[in-house]
Design a protein around this motif. Structure first.
Motif, PDB file in Angstrom:
ATOM      1  N   PHE A  51      38.011  79.894  51.214  1.00  0.00           N
ATOM      2  CA  PHE A  51      38.050  78.664  52.005  1.00  0.00           C
ATOM      3  C   PHE A  51      38.212  78.950  53.500  1.00  0.00           C
ATOM      4  N   GLY A  52      37.969  80.196  53.905  1.00  0.00           N
ATOM      5  CA  GLY A  52      37.873  80.515  55.324  1.00  0.00           C
ATOM      6  C   GLY A  52      39.106  81.086  55.994  1.00  0.00           C
ATOM      7  N   ALA A  53      40.220  81.266  55.271  1.00  0.00           N
ATOM      8  CA  ALA A  53      41.409  81.859  55.882  1.00  0.00           C
ATOM      9  C   ALA A  53      41.123  83.311  56.236  1.00  0.00           C
ATOM     10  N   LYS A  54      41.705  83.750  57.328  1.00  0.00           N
ATOM     11  CA  LYS A  54      41.579  85.144  57.749  1.00  0.00           C
ATOM     12  C   LYS A  54      42.940  85.797  57.518  1.00  0.00           C
ATOM     13  N   ILE A  55      43.102  86.392  56.338  1.00  0.00           N
ATOM     14  CA  ILE A  55      44.400  86.940  55.981  1.00  0.00           C
ATOM     15  C   ILE A  55      44.258  88.371  55.475  1.00  0.00           C
ATOM     16  N   ALA A  56      45.260  89.167  55.796  1.00  0.00           N
ATOM     17  CA  ALA A  56      45.290  90.566  55.360  1.00  0.00           C
ATOM     18  C   ALA A  56      45.483  90.639  53.851  1.00  0.00           C
ATOM     19  N   SER A  57      45.027  91.698  53.264  1.00  0.00           N
ATOM     20  CA  SER A  57      45.163  91.875  51.809  1.00  0.00           C
ATOM     21  C   SER A  57      46.607  92.163  51.402  1.00  0.00           C
ATOM     22  N   THR A  58      47.482  92.379  52.376  1.00  0.00           N
ATOM     23  CA  THR A  58      48.882  92.706  52.103  1.00  0.00           C
ATOM     24  C   THR A  58      49.832  91.523  52.275  1.00  0.00           C
ATOM     25  N   VAL A  59      49.301  90.326  52.510  1.00  0.00           N
ATOM     26  CA  VAL A  59      50.183  89.167  52.680  1.00  0.00           C
ATOM     27  C   VAL A  59      50.785  88.772  51.339  1.00  0.00           C
ATOM     28  N   ASN A  60      51.894  88.064  51.409  1.00  0.00           N
ATOM     29  CA  ASN A  60      52.557  87.555  50.211  1.00  0.00           C
ATOM     30  C   ASN A  60      52.748  86.051  50.408  1.00  0.00           C
ATOM     31  N   ILE A  61      51.938  85.281  49.694  1.00  0.00           N
ATOM     32  CA  ILE A  61      52.021  83.830  49.814  1.00  0.00           C
ATOM     33  C   ILE A  61      52.522  83.283  48.485  1.00  0.00           C
ATOM     34  N   TRP A  71      41.041  77.184  56.487  1.00  0.00           N
ATOM     35  CA  TRP A  71      40.097  77.827  57.401  1.00  0.00           C
ATOM     36  C   TRP A  71      40.668  77.950  58.806  1.00  0.00           C
ATOM     37  N   ASN A  72      41.797  77.314  59.076  1.00  0.00           N
ATOM     38  CA  ASN A  72      42.468  77.450  60.372  1.00  0.00           C
ATOM     39  C   ASN A  72      43.663  78.401  60.312  1.00  0.00           C
ATOM     40  N   LEU A  73      43.822  79.132  59.213  1.00  0.00           N
ATOM     41  CA  LEU A  73      44.973  80.022  59.031  1.00  0.00           C
ATOM     42  C   LEU A  73      44.580  81.481  59.201  1.00  0.00           C
ATOM     43  N   THR A  74      45.395  82.206  59.983  1.00  0.00           N
ATOM     44  CA  THR A  74      45.272  83.651  60.136  1.00  0.00           C
ATOM     45  C   THR A  74      46.651  84.252  59.846  1.00  0.00           C
ATOM     46  N   MET A  75      46.687  85.270  58.983  1.00  0.00           N
ATOM     47  CA  MET A  75      47.959  85.947  58.668  1.00  0.00           C
ATOM     48  C   MET A  75      47.746  87.451  58.706  1.00  0.00           C
ATOM     49  N   TYR A  88      50.444  73.153  57.834  1.00  0.00           N
ATOM     50  CA  TYR A  88      49.576  72.010  58.110  1.00  0.00           C
ATOM     51  C   TYR A  88      48.630  72.415  59.233  1.00  0.00           C
ATOM     52  N   CYS A  89      47.511  73.023  58.853  1.00  0.00           N
ATOM     53  CA  CYS A  89      46.592  73.667  59.789  1.00  0.00           C
ATOM     54  C   CYS A  89      45.541  72.711  60.345  1.00  0.00           C
ATOM     55  N   LEU A  90      45.963  71.603  60.926  1.00  0.00           N
ATOM     56  CA  LEU A  90      45.013  70.724  61.608  1.00  0.00           C
ATOM     57  C   LEU A  90      44.395  71.448  62.798  1.00  0.00           C
ATOM     58  N   ASP A  91      45.122  72.414  63.332  1.00  0.00           N
ATOM     59  CA  ASP A  91      44.669  73.297  64.397  1.00  0.00           C
ATOM     60  C   ASP A  91      44.977  74.711  63.911  1.00  0.00           C
ATOM     61  N   LYS A  92      44.709  75.698  64.710  1.00  0.00           N
ATOM     62  CA  LYS A  92      44.922  77.092  64.314  1.00  0.00           C
ATOM     63  C   LYS A  92      46.413  77.394  64.121  1.00  0.00           C
TER      64      LYS A  92
END
Length: 182
Positions: A51-61, A71-75, A88-92
């Motif tokens: 769904f467009g998130a830019k997240i590292a493979s090592t994150v823990n959610i 799609w507005n989330l980067t981790m 609440y990613c209405l913005d980045k």
């Protein structure tokens, strides 16, 4: 008369296509996303990336985290998002490396302008720089940037940006001291 023109209905300026995408994601977020135990992280990472998130493979959610508009989330590397937290990613929302975001934390990038009779949506990004710890039950509001290695005390309401190594707490959050590592 201004009272007759006042329309405090929360509307969004999104296209029909985006609204459908939001609803599909919400369904995925409360179903498939939560199926896997917390120890099995990869399916959640894959779903968020789909769904467009830019997240590292090592994150823990945590499986009980609520993420809107992923799609507005980067981790970054080794960062985590706790149970019942709401991004609440209405913005980045940009979360740097090695950040710990606790249980019941709200990251809120939008609100409504009180100057408009139409209750217009306003958004600003949230930036959480590397090494930050946001303790349980805190709220980070739109437009806030947390400096590197900042600590946000439990149940704090952060309405202003912090500097590197700041420890803040309270409602509204106020500077307490500088973080020192031994």
């Amino acid at each position: 008369m201004i009272i007759n023109d006042f329309i405090p209905v929360q509307t969004t300026p999104f296209s029909t296509r985006i609204k459908i995408k939001i609803h599909v994601w919400r369904f995925v977020n409360v179903t498939i996303f939560r199926l896997f135990p917390n120890q099995i992280k990869k399916p959640r990472i894959l779903l968020l990336r789909m769904f467009g998130a830019k997240i590292a493979s090592t994150v823990n959610i945590n499986r009980k985290a609520n993420i809107e508009l992923p799609w507005n989330l980067t981790m970054g590397h080794l960062s985590s998002l706790g149970a019942n937290s709401w991004a609440y990613c209405l913005d980045k929302i940009e979360i740097g490396q090695k950040c710990c975001i606790g249980k019941d934390v709200y990251l809120i990038t939008g609100s409504h302008t009180i100057e408009s009779v139409a209750f217009n949506l306003i958004t600003k990004p949230i930036v959480i720089n590397e090494g930050c710890w946001i303790a349980t039950g805190s709220y980070i509001l739109f437009g806030v940037t947390l400096g590197r290695f900042s600590v946000i005390g439990a149940k704090s309401l952060v309405i202003k940006s912090t500097e590197d190594f700041d420890v803040v707490g309270g409602n509204p959050a106020k500077f307490i001291k500088k973080r020192e590592f031994s």
